[in-house]
Design a protein around this motif. Structure first.
Motif, mmCIF file in Angstrom:
data_model
loop_
_atom_site.group_PDB
_atom_site.id
_atom_site.type_symbol
_atom_site.label_atom_id
_atom_site.label_comp_id
_atom_site.label_asym_id
_atom_site.label_seq_id
_atom_site.Cartn_x
_atom_site.Cartn_y
_atom_site.Cartn_z
ATOM 1 N N UNK A 28 -3.667 -15.618 1.265
ATOM 2 C CA UNK A 28 -3.146 -16.179 0.008
ATOM 3 C C UNK A 28 -1.801 -15.554 -0.355
ATOM 4 N N UNK A 29 -1.704 -14.227 -0.256
ATOM 5 C CA UNK A 29 -0.457 -13.552 -0.615
ATOM 6 C C UNK A 29 0.666 -13.849 0.375
ATOM 7 N N UNK A 66 9.692 -9.006 2.386
ATOM 8 C CA UNK A 66 9.372 -9.469 1.029
ATOM 9 C C UNK A 66 7.867 -9.435 0.781
ATOM 10 N N UNK A 67 7.072 -9.652 1.824
ATOM 11 C CA UNK A 67 5.615 -9.599 1.717
ATOM 12 C C UNK A 67 5.088 -8.167 1.827
ATOM 13 N N UNK A 68 5.564 -7.419 2.814
ATOM 14 C CA UNK A 68 4.957 -6.138 3.187
ATOM 15 C C UNK A 68 5.629 -4.914 2.597
ATOM 16 N N UNK A 69 6.857 -5.043 2.136
ATOM 17 C CA UNK A 69 7.599 -3.878 1.669
ATOM 18 C C UNK A 69 8.623 -3.442 2.705
ATOM 19 N N UNK A 70 9.378 -2.412 2.383
ATOM 20 C CA UNK A 70 10.516 -2.029 3.214
ATOM 21 C C UNK A 70 10.122 -1.545 4.608
ATOM 22 N N UNK A 76 -0.553 -3.889 5.060
ATOM 23 C CA UNK A 76 -0.773 -4.090 3.633
ATOM 24 C C UNK A 76 -2.278 -4.205 3.411
ATOM 25 N N UNK A 77 -2.838 -3.225 2.714
ATOM 26 C CA UNK A 77 -4.282 -3.194 2.464
ATOM 27 C C UNK A 77 -4.554 -3.507 0.998
ATOM 28 N N UNK A 78 -5.826 -3.774 0.687
ATOM 29 C CA UNK A 78 -6.210 -4.197 -0.654
ATOM 30 C C UNK A 78 -7.314 -3.292 -1.198
ATOM 31 N N UNK A 79 -7.414 -3.155 -2.529
ATOM 32 C CA UNK A 79 -8.353 -2.199 -3.146
ATOM 33 C C UNK A 79 -9.819 -2.399 -2.769
#
Length: 108
Positions: A28-29, A66-70, A76-79
């Motif tokens: 989704x992200x 833009x999605x994952x960071x620099x 990219x993990x989620x809580x």
């Protein structure tokens, strides 16, 4: 086109739940990020666990940033990942896609 590959493992008991959760988070992200072109999820069972491979496709590295960071090499993990006893790879791999052809399914 750039392919971004991430892998993880979950116990068999969490396979379906985590796959649904993966759609609600990572897919989704990423699909809401400009430059996202598509995704595939691969699944295989081994020794009471399921290995999932998520490959997302992007137009360029800047879109992935833009999605994952620099640091795009960091996963990219989620809580809520821990609720599925997730064993994530903490890094991701990136590949330049040099061929991408799919044949239409034969229906007889």
């Amino acid at each position: 086109m750039i392919a971004r590959e991430w892998k993880c493992r979950v116990p068999d008991v969490h396979s379906k739940g985590f796959t649904s959760y993966l759609y609600e988070t990572g897919i989704k992200d990423s699909s809401a990020t400009p430059g996202f072109l598509g995704a595939q999820i691969f699944h295989r069972s081994s020794d009471g666990k399921v290995e999932l491979t998520l490959i997302t496709y992007w137009d360029k590295l800047e879109s992935i940033e833009a999605f994952a960071g620099s640091d795009i090499s960091v996963a990219r993990l989620y809580p809520e990942d821990a609720a599925y006893q997730l064993e994530p790879d903490l890094s991701v791999q990136h590949y330049e896609v040099i061929e991408h052809q799919f044949m239409a399914a034969h229906r007889g």
